[in-house]
Design an enzyme around this catalytic site. Sequence first.
Site, short mmCIF file in Angstrom:
data_model
loop_
_atom_site.label_atom_id
_atom_site.label_comp_id
_atom_site.label_asym_id
_atom_site.label_seq_id
_atom_site.Cartn_x
_atom_site.Cartn_y
_atom_site.Cartn_z
N SER A 181 0.52 -1.09 0.34
CA SER A 181 -0.67 -0.14 -0.21
C SER A 181 0.95 1.31 0.43
CB SER A 181 -0.83 -0.20 1.73
OG SER A 181 0.10 -0.10 2.27
N HIS A 202 -1.91 -3.08 -6.33
CA HIS A 202 -2.81 -2.02 -5.25
C HIS A 202 -4.27 -2.03 -5.48
CE1 HIS A 202 -2.78 0.80 -1.99
NE2 HIS A 202 -3.52 -0.32 -1.21
N GLU A 251 -4.68 0.31 -8.13
CA GLU A 251 -3.58 1.25 -8.69
C GLU A 251 -2.90 0.42 -9.45
OE1 GLU A 251 -2.95 5.04 -6.04
OE2 GLU A 251 -2.47 3.68 -5.11
N ASN A 276 -2.83 6.35 -1.18
CA ASN A 276 -2.95 6.58 0.31
C ASN A 276 -1.75 8.16 0.98
OD1 ASN A 276 -3.85 4.64 1.46
ND2 ASN A 276 -2.38 3.55 1.04
N1 CAA Z 1 -16.10 -8.29 1.69
C1 CAA Z 1 -17.11 -8.88 0.65
N2 CAA Z 1 -17.93 -8.40 0.30
C2 CAA Z 1 -18.59 -7.90 1.42
C3 CAA Z 1 -17.73 -7.45 1.94
C4 CAA Z 1 -16.55 -7.37 2.36
N3 CAA Z 1 -15.39 -7.28 3.45
N4 CAA Z 1 -18.10 -5.43 3.04
C5 CAA Z 1 -19.53 -5.73 2.44
N5 CAA Z 1 -19.93 -6.45 0.81
C6 CAA Z 1 -20.49 -6.34 -0.05
C7 CAA Z 1 -21.53 -6.67 0.72
O1 CAA Z 1 -21.91 -8.48 1.02
C8 CAA Z 1 -22.91 -6.27 -0.32
O2 CAA Z 1 -22.65 -6.71 -1.59
P1 CAA Z 1 -23.37 -6.55 -2.74
O3 CAA Z 1 -24.14 -4.80 -3.20
O4 CAA Z 1 -23.67 -7.84 -4.15
O5 CAA Z 1 -25.50 -6.92 -2.46
C9 CAA Z 1 -22.00 -4.21 -0.68
O6 CAA Z 1 -20.37 -5.29 -0.31
C10 CAA Z 1 -22.67 -3.01 0.11
O7 CAA Z 1 -22.48 -3.66 1.58
P2 CAA Z 1 -23.49 -3.46 2.63
O8 CAA Z 1 -24.92 -2.55 1.72
O9 CAA Z 1 -23.26 -4.30 3.42
O10 CAA Z 1 -22.39 -2.18 3.52
P3 CAA Z 1 -22.55 -1.12 3.00
O11 CAA Z 1 -23.34 -0.40 2.11
O12 CAA Z 1 -22.37 0.20 3.64
O13 CAA Z 1 -20.85 -1.15 2.12
C11 CAA Z 1 -18.83 -1.16 2.11
C12 CAA Z 1 -19.83 -1.58 2.50
C13 CAA Z 1 -18.81 -1.45 0.51
C14 CAA Z 1 -17.14 -1.82 3.16
C15 CAA Z 1 -18.63 1.09 2.06
O14 CAA Z 1 -18.96 0.94 3.93
C16 CAA Z 1 -17.02 1.19 1.46
O15 CAA Z 1 -17.36 1.67 0.44
N6 CAA Z 1 -16.81 1.89 2.83
C17 CAA Z 1 -14.93 2.48 2.62
C18 CAA Z 1 -14.24 1.10 2.17
C19 CAA Z 1 -12.78 2.11 1.66
O16 CAA Z 1 -12.86 3.29 1.39
N7 CAA Z 1 -11.76 1.02 1.21
C20 CAA Z 1 -10.62 1.45 0.92
C21 CAA Z 1 -9.69 1.55 2.26
S1 CAA Z 1 -8.24 2.35 1.32
C22 CAA Z 1 -7.47 0.37 1.45
O17 CAA Z 1 -7.89 -0.78 0.90
C23 CAA Z 1 -5.80 0.74 0.60
C24 CAA Z 1 -4.80 0.96 1.46
O18 CAA Z 1 -3.83 0.61 1.42
C25 CAA Z 1 -5.23 0.96 3.21
#
Ligand code: CAA
Length: 283
Positions: free
Chosen positions: A119, A140, A152, A190
Amino acid sequence: MDVQKVMVVGAGQMGSGIAQVCAMAGYDVFLHDLQETYVERGLATITKNLTRQVEKGKMTEEEKSNILQRITPSVDLQNAREVDLVIEAVVENMEVKTSLFAQLDEITPPHAILATNTSSLPITEIAAATKRPEKVIGMHFMNPVPVMKLVEIIRGLATAPEVYETIEAMTRKLNKVPVEVNDFPGFISNRILMPMINEAIYALYEGVATKEAIDEVMKLGMNHPMGPLTLADFIGLDTCLYIMETLHEGFGDDKYRPCPLLRKYVKAGWLGRKTGKGFYTYE
Ligand code: CAA
């Protein structure tokens, strides 16, 4: 180059997600980790995700079992001698990564591409541990991998144009959107996300608002799906601190200084969701 066989090294949250999307796109995948229990845990997460898709009527039982059959558990790194691409998703530690890449360089066939899901660590430095730096690239993925559209793709200093093109084409096959980025600390994701999270932690530390208020402002005011403190817990506070330290060291600019409260939580072992406690408490 046509990628057919993939090995994902590291069966944690990111590695298992990457293996899942590769298998869903029709690739044969080794899911590799140091111990069988880690691989089993990764496979259990994948099975749970696919079962949820079946329950929602988005996938048939047959599709689910075909996807699972394409994933072969591995605890023997020698399996990498059969693959066209390795995607590394192990702990964010330069020594661990360079030692792994040096081993993979010996084991994999000469045509194989070695990608890292780091990351924030420099791709160029990881590539220098191999005799094929032109075949080393950053790939990424975002968490949760099965949901998030972005990959990315980071060119190291020596990455060959055809290697970039192969990985870009594969990313599209995974139903993800590739974005090209050069090799600088934190890349783009990031470099922008982590200072925002760090600033939210400073706002909490300075008593500007409660954690709930900070998250609410960013959720309702900026339409972010999660507030920054909830997102920090989701990513893992140790990972957030590590990335801030990489930015601080890489740019040498005090604007990237990690908030003391972030350091304190990590020292306490309050790492977020994975330990049941971070800014919030989890059951
Ligand atoms: N694994 C797989 N699928 C998942 C999941 C997981 N951990 N969490 C949620 N889902 C799926 C659900 O099954 C659902 O699927 P369908 O559309 O097929 O029904 C969909 O995602 C939406 O889930 P929910 O309705 O339960 O919940 P939500 O609408 O609140 O979405 C979320 C959950 C997608 C996590 C949303 O809150 C989100 O986008 N959060 C921000 C995530 C983010 O910013 N990620 C980047 C982090 S930084 C990074 O990764 C890089 C780094 O280097 C640090």
